[in-house]
Enzyme design. Structure first.
Site, short mmCIF file in Angstrom:
data_model
loop_
_atom_site.label_atom_id
_atom_site.label_comp_id
_atom_site.label_asym_id
_atom_site.label_seq_id
_atom_site.Cartn_x
_atom_site.Cartn_y
_atom_site.Cartn_z
CB CYS A 1 -1.09 -0.24 1.26
SG CYS A 1 -1.92 1.03 1.24
CB CYS B 1 -0.84 2.32 4.11
SG CYS B 1 -1.55 1.97 3.44
CG ASP B 2 3.15 0.87 4.52
OD1 ASP B 2 2.99 1.67 5.43
OD2 ASP B 2 2.87 0.09 4.00
#
Ligand code: FAD
Ligand code: NAP
Length: 321
Positions: free
Chosen positions: A138, A141-142
């Site tokens: 993701c 997200c990261d």
């Protein structure tokens, strides 16, 4: 051990992606007593994207989080019982159908399965060692953890190209590794990728290449071994992060003992008048878990609507029997 509560209802919707939320809105408006179970990923896959450009009517700065939050609020407007639970097993031989969650046990006369799909992995042994330690599924997200770093994305579909473009605005260099010499992504994204390459010059495409190993010091990953089909040889890339975007696998395993499934997709269409019915009357499926072709937010939402209408028809008919 805490005793699980028993919950009885007319309808259970499993999943809180576009399919599940849409089904919930329609069921609520039909006055069907419904429990919606959010599952391990509240909001579903769209939570992973920062820009949605193909949700009709919403053409300006629509992020996945924003859209799914609005859908949740829409569901909350009605009297739907929303449960943060994960279904771990089912018994569809019993009626009412039984569903065993981590928190509760549910009994329901109809079910809409809208469990979507989960990220497919490369199936390289070292992948599990470095998952969350350099490997991510993701970018939203990261991505931030890789500011000014050298990273790679693997895949050639819409997800891979979107992630590459997004990450190229954060990382120093993004290697995009694809197993063929043609992308599967939409034309608009392919054009955008090449424009980004022209402007930023920090994306390097590796066509006809596959990752054969992920290496590191057992704490974090630091390189990948790539095989080039053209040169017929291996080479290494020193990278701090690898984003895997090679597609998805439908979340159907817990149902496979009871209903017909093909290539992990739940089969529907067993009733001409209820297109979303599975091989068991009273159990319906919607969204990516039963769609091997389209796999879009709008098609998932539309099939959620169809499943709710089908389930209402089923419940009304069974009342008269
Ligand atoms: P999902 O969104 O996958 O939701 C599944 C739900 O089921 C989740 O809430 C999960 O918690 C729940 N669940 C799973 N297992 C269980 C269980 N055992 N018990 C209880 N609940 C469970 N499509 C577009 O149209 N436009 C885009 O811009 C777009 N961008 C995308 C970007 C990315 C990075 C990805 C990965 C996909 C994108 N898609 C896009 C595709 C789109 O996200 C999917 O088609 C859509 O989310 C499918 O909806 P769904 O409701 O079927 O399933
Ligand atoms: P996808 O379309 O299935 O593409 C997967 C890509 O990964 C393909 O290029 C495939 O290669 C490659 N691949 C598959 N298995 C591999 C393996 N083992 N090793 C290396 N490469 C592998 O998946 P997706 O990009 O995640 O998209 C899923 C769905 O969501 C699609 O329907 C897509 O349209 C939708 N989506 C839409 C948007 C949007 O509308 N903006 C954004 C993201 C996703 P091949 O090409 O050789 O098969």
């Amino acid at each position: 051990m805490e005793k699980k509560e028993k919950k009885y209802t007319q309808q259970i919707i499993i999943g809180s992606g576009p399919a599940g939320y849409t089904a919930a809105i329609y069921s609520a408006r039909s006055n069907i007593k419904t429990i919606l179970i959010t599952g391990p990923n509240p909001g579903g896959q769209l939570i992973q994207t920062n820009e949605i450009e193909n949700w009709p009517g919403d053409y300006n700065n629509l992020s996945g989080i924003k859209l799914m939050d609005r859908m949740l609020n829409h569901v909350k407007k009605f009297s739907i019982d929303i449960r943060d639970d994960i279904i771990t097993s089912v018994n569809f031989k019993k009626y009412p159908f039984e569903l065993y969650g981590e928190e509760n046990i549910y009994f329901s006369t109809s079910i809409i399965i809208a469990t979507g799909s989960s990220t497919k992995l490369l199936n390289i042994p070292s992948e599990t060692i470095y998952m969350g330690k350099g490997i991510s599924t993701c970018a939203i997200c990261d991505g931030f953890f890789y500011k000014n770093k050298i990273i790679a994305v693997v895949g050639g579909g819409n997800s891979a190209l979107e992630e590459t473009i997004y990450l190229s605005n954060i990382a120093q260099t993004v290697h995009l590794i694809h197993r063929r010499n043609q992308f599967r992504a939409d034309k608009i994204l392919i054009n955008r990728l090449y424009t980004q390459i022209k402007n930023n010059k920090n994306i390097i495409i590796h066509f006809n290449s596959c990752i054969i190993d992920i290496l590191g010091d057992n704490i974090v990953m630091n390189k990948i071994q790539v095989y080039s089909e053209i040169e017929k040889k291996n080479y290494q890339l020193n990278i701090s992060g690898l984003f895997i975007a090679i597609g998805h696998i439908p979340n159907s395993k817990i149902f496979s003992k009871y209903i017909d499934i093909k290539d992990n997709y739940i089969k529907i269409g067993y009733n001409n008048l209820m297109k979303t019915q599975t091989s068991i009357p009273g159990i319906f499926a919607a969204g990516d878990v039963s769609d091997h072709i389209y796999k879009q937010a709008i098609t998932a939402a539309a099939s959620g609507c169809m499943a709710a209408i089908d389930a209402e028809k089923y419940l009304n008919a069974s009342k008269c029997n």
